[in-house]
Design a protein around this motif. Structure first.
Motif, PDB file in Angstrom:
ATOM      1  N   SER A 138      -6.135   8.071  -3.196  1.00  0.00           N
ATOM      2  CA  SER A 138      -4.742   7.952  -3.142  1.00  0.00           C
ATOM      3  C   SER A 138      -3.985   8.561  -4.237  1.00  0.00           C
ATOM      4  O   SER A 138      -4.761   9.229  -5.108  1.00  0.00           O
ATOM      5  CB  SER A 138      -4.344   6.494  -2.644  1.00  0.00           C
ATOM      6  OG  SER A 138      -2.883   6.531  -2.376  1.00  0.00           O
ATOM      7  N   THR A 142       2.705   8.323  -4.027  1.00  0.00           N
ATOM      8  CA  THR A 142       3.156   7.881  -3.204  1.00  0.00           C
ATOM      9  C   THR A 142       4.431   6.912  -3.672  1.00  0.00           C
ATOM     10  O   THR A 142       5.312   6.581  -2.610  1.00  0.00           O
ATOM     11  CB  THR A 142       2.100   6.822  -2.564  1.00  0.00           C
ATOM     12  OG1 THR A 142       1.725   5.906  -3.725  1.00  0.00           O
ATOM     13  CG2 THR A 142       0.973   7.536  -2.080  1.00  0.00           C
ATOM     14  N   GLY A 152       3.016  -1.372  -1.791  1.00  0.00           N
ATOM     15  CA  GLY A 152       4.057  -2.013  -0.753  1.00  0.00           C
ATOM     16  C   GLY A 152       5.353  -1.529  -1.243  1.00  0.00           C
ATOM     17  O   GLY A 152       6.357  -1.634  -0.487  1.00  0.00           O
ATOM     18  N   GLU A 154       6.104   1.795  -2.032  1.00  0.00           N
ATOM     19  CA  GLU A 154       6.113   3.271  -2.281  1.00  0.00           C
ATOM     20  C   GLU A 154       7.330   3.946  -1.712  1.00  0.00           C
ATOM     21  O   GLU A 154       7.719   3.354  -0.510  1.00  0.00           O
ATOM     22  CB  GLU A 154       4.858   3.868  -1.223  1.00  0.00           C
ATOM     23  CG  GLU A 154       3.618   3.353  -1.741  1.00  0.00           C
ATOM     24  CD  GLU A 154       3.140   1.897  -1.274  1.00  0.00           C
ATOM     25  OE1 GLU A 154       1.804   1.709  -1.627  1.00  0.00           O
ATOM     26  OE2 GLU A 154       3.847   1.414  -0.765  1.00  0.00           O
ATOM     27  N   VAL A 165       0.472   8.098   1.669  1.00  0.00           N
ATOM     28  CA  VAL A 165       0.908   6.805   2.102  1.00  0.00           C
ATOM     29  C   VAL A 165       0.254   6.741   3.602  1.00  0.00           C
ATOM     30  O   VAL A 165      -0.031   5.771   3.765  1.00  0.00           O
ATOM     31  CB  VAL A 165       2.412   6.777   2.251  1.00  0.00           C
ATOM     32  CG1 VAL A 165       2.975   5.569   2.944  1.00  0.00           C
ATOM     33  CG2 VAL A 165       3.088   6.596   0.841  1.00  0.00           C
ATOM     34  N   MET A 166       0.263   7.712   4.173  1.00  0.00           N
ATOM     35  CA  MET A 166      -0.209   7.675   5.587  1.00  0.00           C
ATOM     36  C   MET A 166      -1.895   7.275   5.592  1.00  0.00           C
ATOM     37  O   MET A 166      -2.307   6.654   6.377  1.00  0.00           O
ATOM     38  CB  MET A 166       0.004   9.052   6.287  1.00  0.00           C
ATOM     39  CG  MET A 166       1.334   9.515   6.589  1.00  0.00           C
ATOM     40  SD  MET A 166       2.114   8.105   7.654  1.00  0.00           S
ATOM     41  CE  MET A 166       3.192   7.385   6.347  1.00  0.00           C
ATOM     42  N   ASP A 168      -3.187   5.667   3.444  1.00  0.00           N
ATOM     43  CA  ASP A 168      -3.171   4.116   2.822  1.00  0.00           C
ATOM     44  C   ASP A 168      -2.894   3.355   4.171  1.00  0.00           C
ATOM     45  O   ASP A 168      -3.700   2.369   4.426  1.00  0.00           O
ATOM     46  CB  ASP A 168      -2.307   3.880   1.860  1.00  0.00           C
ATOM     47  CG  ASP A 168      -2.576   4.550   0.552  1.00  0.00           C
ATOM     48  OD1 ASP A 168      -3.838   4.940   0.054  1.00  0.00           O
ATOM     49  OD2 ASP A 168      -1.742   4.523  -0.375  1.00  0.00           O
ATOM     50  N   ASN A 169      -1.978   3.811   4.852  1.00  0.00           N
ATOM     51  CA  ASN A 169      -1.733   2.995   6.187  1.00  0.00           C
ATOM     52  C   ASN A 169      -3.089   2.862   7.097  1.00  0.00           C
ATOM     53  O   ASN A 169      -3.306   1.976   7.800  1.00  0.00           O
ATOM     54  CB  ASN A 169      -0.446   3.615   7.083  1.00  0.00           C
ATOM     55  CG  ASN A 169       0.557   3.488   6.268  1.00  0.00           C
ATOM     56  OD1 ASN A 169       0.778   2.549   5.208  1.00  0.00           O
ATOM     57  ND2 ASN A 169       1.863   4.174   6.634  1.00  0.00           N
ATOM     58  N   SER A 171      -5.950   3.318   6.418  1.00  0.00           N
ATOM     59  CA  SER A 171      -7.178   2.416   5.583  1.00  0.00           C
ATOM     60  C   SER A 171      -6.595   0.844   6.117  1.00  0.00           C
ATOM     61  O   SER A 171      -7.640   0.232   6.410  1.00  0.00           O
ATOM     62  CB  SER A 171      -6.927   2.551   4.320  1.00  0.00           C
ATOM     63  OG  SER A 171      -7.588   3.754   3.719  1.00  0.00           O
ATOM     64  N   TYR A 172      -5.533   0.456   5.954  1.00  0.00           N
ATOM     65  CA  TYR A 172      -5.150  -1.084   6.455  1.00  0.00           C
ATOM     66  C   TYR A 172      -5.352  -1.275   7.856  1.00  0.00           C
ATOM     67  O   TYR A 172      -5.787  -2.003   8.151  1.00  0.00           O
ATOM     68  CB  TYR A 172      -3.675  -1.059   5.606  1.00  0.00           C
ATOM     69  CG  TYR A 172      -3.752  -1.595   4.260  1.00  0.00           C
ATOM     70  CD1 TYR A 172      -4.148  -2.625   3.702  1.00  0.00           C
ATOM     71  CD2 TYR A 172      -2.874  -0.697   3.627  1.00  0.00           C
ATOM     72  CE1 TYR A 172      -4.355  -2.811   2.466  1.00  0.00           C
ATOM     73  CE2 TYR A 172      -2.932  -0.906   2.226  1.00  0.00           C
ATOM     74  CZ  TYR A 172      -3.606  -1.978   1.510  1.00  0.00           C
ATOM     75  OH  TYR A 172      -3.607  -2.380   0.433  1.00  0.00           O
ATOM     76  N   LYS A 173      -5.080  -0.056   8.575  1.00  0.00           N
ATOM     77  CA  LYS A 173      -5.118  -0.276  10.050  1.00  0.00           C
ATOM     78  C   LYS A 173      -6.696  -0.678  10.289  1.00  0.00           C
ATOM     79  O   LYS A 173      -7.091  -1.625  11.171  1.00  0.00           O
ATOM     80  CB  LYS A 173      -4.866   0.832  10.750  1.00  0.00           C
ATOM     81  CG  LYS A 173      -5.306   0.773  12.384  1.00  0.00           C
ATOM     82  CD  LYS A 173      -4.763   1.843  12.972  1.00  0.00           C
ATOM     83  CE  LYS A 173      -5.919   3.260  12.618  1.00  0.00           C
ATOM     84  NZ  LYS A 173      -5.506   4.422  13.597  1.00  0.00           N
TER      85      LYS A 173
END
Length: 337
Positions: A138, A142, A152, A154, A165-166, A168-169, A171-173
């Motif tokens: 990453s 960001t 959190g 960014e 950022v996308m 990272d999103n 990944s969290y999904k």
């Protein structure tokens, strides 16, 4: 030195962006410490192709892999057939995903998102299918306009930062889905060190100032550069973070910096002191005021806690370790170029 108790011998490790700065550094870390690891180095390598800004589409260079003994594959992560072949032909244990369009000035938003976001999710699906841990790059980009350098907060201000950022999103999904692999994103701050030279204009100011000084030039700094602070991190600490991410206490996204912001003025002062060359300094107006980060400093509390990461190199130590390579490049690349 080894950064973890994990034995990577007899493991299959895919490194994307492997002819780039950080990817090639990882290739040699594994080669030197785990001679029986199977290392697959994937990179699209440079061609003459450029973006609309005139910069190369790929900075991957064969010279970054001179001495590498693993398998080298030339290919683009956007090539879905290539990804299918990788999935079929190898039983992957770890993926270190460093490939990306990393030039923050690139205007082709469509290709930026396709390469950095969509191809990442394709690779992540392969990792999940193989039960392979995913460690990916990453970026501190960001944070953009944020004044708080914590996950959190960014606020990306360019397409590159947005794309990370996308990632990272995504990944969290998948982490929330409870997948059976570890997924760790590493937000690199300002990295410098050996194997960055072929990034051309996007290489760090450490090597650029070093070569200006060796060339007898006066380093040019923006006015007020003693107050322009960045978290500069030496490549060895980036490698450390990647390796320790393999044993992360929990999946997630983590900052990788020193936690100590330093100025561009500091870089020139340290270089001139270590090189024993004083060419003075020239100050020029900053043309990027209004779209320029004047301060970045990684909050590495969670990185220390969950990755057991501890930065080993201050700027003084990093530049000192880097100097022999800066001098070698000046003789073999800059003077001949």
């Amino acid at each position: 030195m080894k950064y973890t108790n994990i034995d990577f011998n007899n493991k299959t490790i895919l490194i994307t962006g492997a002819a780039g700065f950080i990817g090639s550094s990882l290739c040699f870390y594994f080669q030197e410490n785990y001679p029986d690891a199977e290392i697959i180095a994937l990179d699209c390598f440079r061609s003459g192709e450029t973006f609309s800004n005139g910069n190369l589409k790929s900075f991957g260079h064969f010279k970054n892999l001179l001495g590498f003994n693993g398998q080298v594959i030339s290919g683009d992560i956007n090539d879905k057939e290539l990804l299918k072949e990788l999935e079929r032909n190898f039983n992957l244990d770890y993926i270190f995903h460093q490939a990306a369009i990393s030039d923050t000035t690139v205007q082709e938003q469509d290709l930026m998102v396709q390469t950095n976001v969509n191809a990442y999710e394709d690779l992540l699906k392969i990792a999940i299918a193989h039960g392979a841990n995913m460690i990916y790059a990453s970026s501190a980009a960001t944070y953009g306009d944020s004044d708080r350098f914590e996950v959190g907060f960014e606020q990306p201000n360019n397409a590159y930062g947005f794309s990370k950022v996308m990632m990272d999103n995504i990944s969290y999904k998948y982490i929330k889905k409870g997948v059976d692999i570890s997924i760790v994103g590493l937000k690199y701050f300002n990295v410098y060190g050996p194997r960055e030279f072929f990034k051309n204009k996007t290489a760090s100011m450490v090597v650029q100032f070093g070569h200006q000084i060796l060339n007898g030039q006066t380093p040019k700094l923006f006015e007020g550069s003693d107050k322009i602070l960045r978290d500069f991190i030496y490549i060895e600490d980036i490698v450390q973070a990647n390796i320790k991410a393999c044993a992360a206490k929990q999946s997630g996204v983590y900052n990788v910096g020193t936690g100590c912001a330093r100025s561009f003025e500091d870089i020139v002062n340290i270089l001139q002191k270590e090189l024993e060359i004083d060419n003075g300094k020239e100050y020029i107006p900053n043309p990027f005021v209004g779209s320029y980060q004047f301060f970045t400093e990684a909050n590495i509390k969670s990185t220390k806690e969950n990755l057991d990461y501890e930065p080993r190199f201050s700027m003084e130590e990093g530049i000192k370790a880097y100097l022999p390579e800066i001098k070698r490049l000046f003789e073999t690349e800059v003077k001949k170029g």
